[in-house]
Write an enzyme that holds these catalytic residues in place. Structure first.
Site, mmCIF file in Angstrom:
data_model
loop_
_atom_site.group_PDB
_atom_site.id
_atom_site.type_symbol
_atom_site.label_atom_id
_atom_site.label_comp_id
_atom_site.label_asym_id
_atom_site.label_seq_id
_atom_site.Cartn_x
_atom_site.Cartn_y
_atom_site.Cartn_z
ATOM 1 N N HIS A 271 -69.693 33.567 23.017
ATOM 2 C CA HIS A 271 -70.632 33.088 21.999
ATOM 3 C C HIS A 271 -71.127 31.723 22.419
ATOM 4 O O HIS A 271 -70.370 30.909 22.980
ATOM 5 C CB HIS A 271 -69.949 33.012 20.627
ATOM 6 C CG HIS A 271 -70.904 32.838 19.489
ATOM 7 N ND1 HIS A 271 -71.396 31.603 19.111
ATOM 8 C CD2 HIS A 271 -71.467 33.741 18.635
ATOM 9 C CE1 HIS A 271 -72.204 31.754 18.079
ATOM 10 N NE2 HIS A 271 -72.276 33.039 17.773
ATOM 11 N N GLU B 288 -70.079 40.481 16.972
ATOM 12 C CA GLU B 288 -70.729 41.760 17.235
ATOM 13 C C GLU B 288 -69.726 42.880 17.510
ATOM 14 O O GLU B 288 -69.984 44.037 17.187
ATOM 15 C CB GLU B 288 -71.697 41.642 18.415
ATOM 16 C CG GLU B 288 -73.025 40.999 18.069
ATOM 17 C CD GLU B 288 -72.961 39.483 18.092
ATOM 18 O OE1 GLU B 288 -71.969 38.935 18.617
ATOM 19 O OE2 GLU B 288 -73.899 38.843 17.583
#
Length: 368
Positions: free
Chosen positions: A255, A310
């Site tokens: 991320h 996700e």
């Protein structure tokens, strides 16, 4: 003009670490792996209903103060209003992607609507998203049930039958988890548009357009593609090793902000485990996660790459029955909480967002 005057030396690509707004809504601490939603650590909100988080985010910003039950009661008729507006427009979405179809339907929300705009925008997304998904499957749209909560009615409009309580709880956890996340690209887009006084609907449609980009809201579906490609537990280690050797990104890991584990991933992992009781797809996904983290740590020891939101988003949304093509629209249904709150906060600030740019192009010749 001199070369020094147009030098890009002090520019900040991507605006990393540039403070562009002050907000009471959320705080992201990437180094600590922490997300605070209006004074609450995210993990403390894991069992909240979506309406409770709406009440938290909208408090002091919406024109009228409303508690969670009042918001729940107001969203029901607003969903019915959105459904009536949608019916003649739905055929025009044929041939569009699901997120493009959502964009078209949201564009029909009129600035003159009597229903408070933050309520109508929030109510409309699950109505539109469910109808779009059903139309792609060749099925008729299902009218909302105003007596239900937002998550329960979303699933009912998607499947045509009432959802099991554990599915409703899982979707509530997801909507809460993605409700707000600092000044991300779509939220910043919404605030820029709101600062022009364009209104709530223009602002959240602009946010959706930013969310559509694959670098922001388009990643959960490929996580399932990766799990399908791996196939079996025996294939996990060689498949991941081969993908990393080819320089491919492992979907659901890493991320831009979080340098340790994404706290949203932990909340959603718990939601999936309760839904599936740790068996089947979740057990396989956990084995993939463990092996991926081990191989990433070995291959890239100086670059921490942890599981992101996700990865478990894909599992939650698959488990409650959403098709992969609709994942971005479901993300928008949750993030609408933050978008609407940020729009109202920006409107109260009353200041046009107008940053400077640094010109680095050619300069005219100066006559001697």
């Amino acid at each position: 003009m001199t070369d020094q005057a147009i030098s890009p030396a002090h520019s900040t690509p991507g605006l990393d670490d540039v403070i562009a707004a002050e907000t009471v809504l959320s705080h992201v601490d990437g180094a600590a792996g922490e997300l605070i939603i209006r004074g609450h650590a995210l993990d403390s909100l894991a069992d909240w209903r979506f309406e409770s988080v709406l009440a938290l985010l909208w408090a002091g910003l919406a024109p009228e103060a409303m508690e969670a039950e009042a918001i729940r009661a107001a969203l029901g008729p607003a969903r019915a209003q959105a459904f009536a507006l949608m019916q003649p427009l739905l055929p025009a979405t044929d041939g569009l992607s699901q997120v493009e179809a959502l964009r078209l339907l949201l564009s029909a929300l009129a600035d003159g609507a009597e229903t408070p705009h933050h309520l109508l925008a929030t109510a409309a997304v699950p109505v539109f998203a469910a109808a779009i998904a059903r139309r792609r499957a060749g099925e008729a749209a299902v009218a909302p049930d105003p007596s239900l909560g937002q998550a329960a009615d979303f699933l009912r409009m998607l499947h045509g039958v009432p959802a099991a309580p554990e599915q409703v709880q899982a979707l509530d956890s997801y909507l809460v988890t993605v409700a707000d996340h600092g000044l991300n690209a779509s939220t910043f887009a919404a605030r820029v548009i709101a600062s022009t006084r364009a209104g709530m609907f223009s602002s959240v449609i602009g946010a959706l357009c930013a969310l559509k980009g694959p670098l922001h809201g388009g990643a959960p579906g490929p996580v399932l593609d990766m799990l399908d490609a791996i196939g079996t537990e025996d294939n996990i280690r060689p498949w991941l090793a081969a993908a990393l050797a080819r320089g491919e990104r492992l979907m659901g890991f890493g991320h831009r902000i979080y340098r340790v584990r994404d706290p949203r991933a932990d909340v959603l992992k718990g939601a999936v485990a309760r839904l599936r009781d740790g068996a089947g797809r979740i057990r396989f996904a956990e084995a993939v996660e463990a092996e991926a983290l081990a191989q990433l740590a070995e291959k890239k020891p100086l670059r921490p790459l942890q599981t992101n939101v996700e990865f478990f988003t894909a599992l939650v949304l698959e488990a409650v029955g959403f098709p992969r093509a609709s994942f971005t629209n479901v993300f928008a249904a949750g993030r609408m909480a933050g978008w609407t709150a940020h729009v109202m906060e920006q409107e109260l600030a009353g200041r046009l967002i107008r940053p400077k740019s640094r010109y680095v192009g050619p300069v005219p010749e100066v006559a001697a």
